[in-house]
Design a protein around this motif. Sequence first.
Motif, PDB file in Angstrom:
ATOM      1  N   LYS A 138       1.395  -1.155   0.076  1.00 43.63           N
ATOM      2  CA  LYS A 138       0.111   0.186   0.217  1.00 43.63           C
ATOM      3  C   LYS A 138       0.617   1.228   0.124  1.00 43.63           C
ATOM      4  N   LEU A 139       0.688   2.378  -0.623  1.00 38.63           N
ATOM      5  CA  LEU A 139       0.970   3.348  -0.583  1.00 38.63           C
ATOM      6  C   LEU A 139       0.275   5.015   0.312  1.00 38.63           C
ATOM      7  N   LEU A 140       1.140   5.561   1.249  1.00 37.42           N
ATOM      8  CA  LEU A 140       0.663   6.447   1.786  1.00 37.42           C
ATOM      9  C   LEU A 140       0.850   7.752   0.889  1.00 37.42           C
ATOM     10  N   LEU A 141      -0.506   8.410   0.519  1.00 38.72           N
ATOM     11  CA  LEU A 141      -0.259   9.786  -0.158  1.00 38.72           C
ATOM     12  C   LEU A 141      -1.054  10.437   0.781  1.00 38.72           C
ATOM     13  N   THR A 142      -0.070  12.237   0.619  1.00 39.95           N
ATOM     14  CA  THR A 142      -0.720  13.368   0.392  1.00 39.95           C
ATOM     15  C   THR A 142      -0.747  14.302  -0.549  1.00 39.95           C
ATOM     16  N   LEU A 143      -2.400  14.565  -0.654  1.00 42.72           N
ATOM     17  CA  LEU A 143      -2.632  15.526  -1.134  1.00 42.72           C
ATOM     18  C   LEU A 143      -2.085  16.918  -0.564  1.00 42.72           C
ATOM     19  N   GLU A 144      -3.145  18.069  -2.000  1.00 41.12           N
ATOM     20  CA  GLU A 144      -3.358  18.959  -1.989  1.00 41.12           C
ATOM     21  C   GLU A 144      -3.450  19.217  -0.426  1.00 41.12           C
ATOM     22  N   GLY A 145      -3.332  20.453   0.699  1.00 41.84           N
ATOM     23  CA  GLY A 145      -4.336  20.517   1.903  1.00 41.84           C
ATOM     24  C   GLY A 145      -3.531  19.564   2.487  1.00 41.84           C
ATOM     25  N   HIS A 146      -2.485  18.673   2.647  1.00 42.74           N
ATOM     26  CA  HIS A 146      -2.133  18.172   3.577  1.00 42.74           C
ATOM     27  C   HIS A 146      -3.042  17.160   3.760  1.00 42.74           C
ATOM     28  N   GLN A 147      -3.751  16.214   3.515  1.00 42.36           N
ATOM     29  CA  GLN A 147      -4.910  15.101   4.040  1.00 42.36           C
ATOM     30  C   GLN A 147      -3.841  13.346   3.142  1.00 42.36           C
ATOM     31  N   ASP A 148      -3.969  12.264   4.129  1.00 40.91           N
ATOM     32  CA  ASP A 148      -3.211  11.702   3.990  1.00 40.91           C
ATOM     33  C   ASP A 148      -4.499  11.052   3.354  1.00 40.91           C
ATOM     34  N   VAL A 149      -3.887   9.774   2.545  1.00 40.12           N
ATOM     35  CA  VAL A 149      -5.030   8.779   1.919  1.00 40.12           C
ATOM     36  C   VAL A 149      -4.283   7.553   1.809  1.00 40.12           C
ATOM     37  N   ILE A 150      -4.975   6.260   1.916  1.00 43.63           N
ATOM     38  CA  ILE A 150      -3.803   4.892   1.124  1.00 43.63           C
ATOM     39  C   ILE A 150      -4.039   4.559  -0.293  1.00 43.63           C
ATOM     40  N   PHE A 151      -3.433   4.066  -0.511  1.00 40.97           N
ATOM     41  CA  PHE A 151      -3.828   3.341  -2.159  1.00 40.97           C
ATOM     42  C   PHE A 151      -3.473   2.496  -2.069  1.00 40.97           C
ATOM     43  N   LYS A 152      -4.496   1.634  -2.643  1.00 41.34           N
ATOM     44  CA  LYS A 152      -4.572   0.155  -2.525  1.00 41.34           C
ATOM     45  C   LYS A 152      -4.452  -0.349  -4.445  1.00 41.34           C
ATOM     46  N   PRO A 153      -3.071  -0.918  -4.484  1.00 37.07           N
ATOM     47  CA  PRO A 153      -3.370  -1.218  -5.915  1.00 37.07           C
ATOM     48  C   PRO A 153      -4.130  -1.937  -7.217  1.00 37.07           C
ATOM     49  N   LYS A 154      -3.812  -2.006  -8.091  1.00 33.08           N
ATOM     50  CA  LYS A 154      -4.852  -2.748  -8.693  1.00 33.08           C
ATOM     51  C   LYS A 154      -3.779  -4.028  -9.099  1.00 33.08           C
ATOM     52  N   TRP A 155      -4.394  -5.594  -8.655  1.00 35.21           N
ATOM     53  CA  TRP A 155      -3.401  -6.456  -9.025  1.00 35.21           C
ATOM     54  C   TRP A 155      -3.567  -7.544 -10.261  1.00 35.21           C
ATOM     55  N   TYR A 156      -4.936  -7.549 -10.403  1.00 39.15           N
ATOM     56  CA  TYR A 156      -6.033  -8.340 -11.173  1.00 39.15           C
ATOM     57  C   TYR A 156      -6.964  -7.839 -12.290  1.00 39.15           C
ATOM     58  N   GLU A 157      -7.333  -8.131 -13.240  1.00 40.54           N
ATOM     59  CA  GLU A 157      -8.400  -7.413 -13.926  1.00 40.54           C
ATOM     60  C   GLU A 157     -10.314  -8.102 -13.034  1.00 40.54           C
TER      61      GLU A 157
END
Length: 298
Positions: free
Chosen positions: A133-152
């Motif tokens: 998982k990635l921990l992303l910080t968006l504009e305005g300093h809000q953290d979000v979690i990014f779960k990537p797509k592995w399969y169709e």
Amino acid sequence: MLRKRKLLIISIVLIVTFMVTTNYLLTRLTTASEGDTEIKSIHEKIYKELENLSNKYEIRKPFEDEITDTFIKNINTFTVEGNIKNVWQIANSWVSKTMLVDFMSLHVGSLLLALKKSKIIKADLDGRGTQLKLLLTLEGHQDVIFKPKWYEKETIIEGPVYAGKDRYGSEIVGFYLSAILNMPLTPCSVERNISLTYEIMPVATKRLINTSFIIGNRTCIYGKCFYCKKEDPICEDKNFSLYGAVIFNINASLKSYRSPWQRTYKKNKKAVWEESDTYCKLVLQVLQVSIITTSLSK
């Protein structure tokens, strides 16, 4: 004489072909008929059992209740403009002991749009859990979690229920299902398409960069987690795109309770609830004792 022999051979071939074809069709139709009878029988049993269910299990159509209608209207309404921090502040103000999202808020649509479109200003690894998982910080300093797509979406993974990797779509489905059931205990989640090359790597932390590499001009990341390994990375496609779920990271301290329905994740070991017929009663008793204890302590 030669002509008669040819006609005889052709006739024999036609007769044999007809017999083989007829036999094949009869076999297929008989099998299909038996299968339809079995399926019909199962359906009949299900509907018969439904007649005996208590009234409390009656299910209303999800789009006929006021909360769901309001939620659908709100997610298509964008009311917060200007400073993106306003969106994050409003979303974090919803969090309480009884909910993570206010489905009746006019700002739900603005939050979902912000999760989907806001600029990524920092990217890091999220070491929690067993998968990448990635921990992303968006504009305005809000953290979000990014779960990537592995399969169709159509891919079927053989094995036990925990085989394969997480399906990012389950995060999104879980959010909308919580709205339909009016159980606001699932954080907001949306599908988002990001570029590892152009959006993530320019703002990546050193530890994220250390788990990245290039394959055929495409950026790949293997991350840091229990099952993460370089031999099994996630990579963007030839268009430098990677789909996944962006999940709102609640800015609050929440107490964690272990699920009584947790699996052992071991092939030869079952959980207590998988073997005990009275497990539900036990969980109910523990819950009742907990409620009484909490009430007395107040």
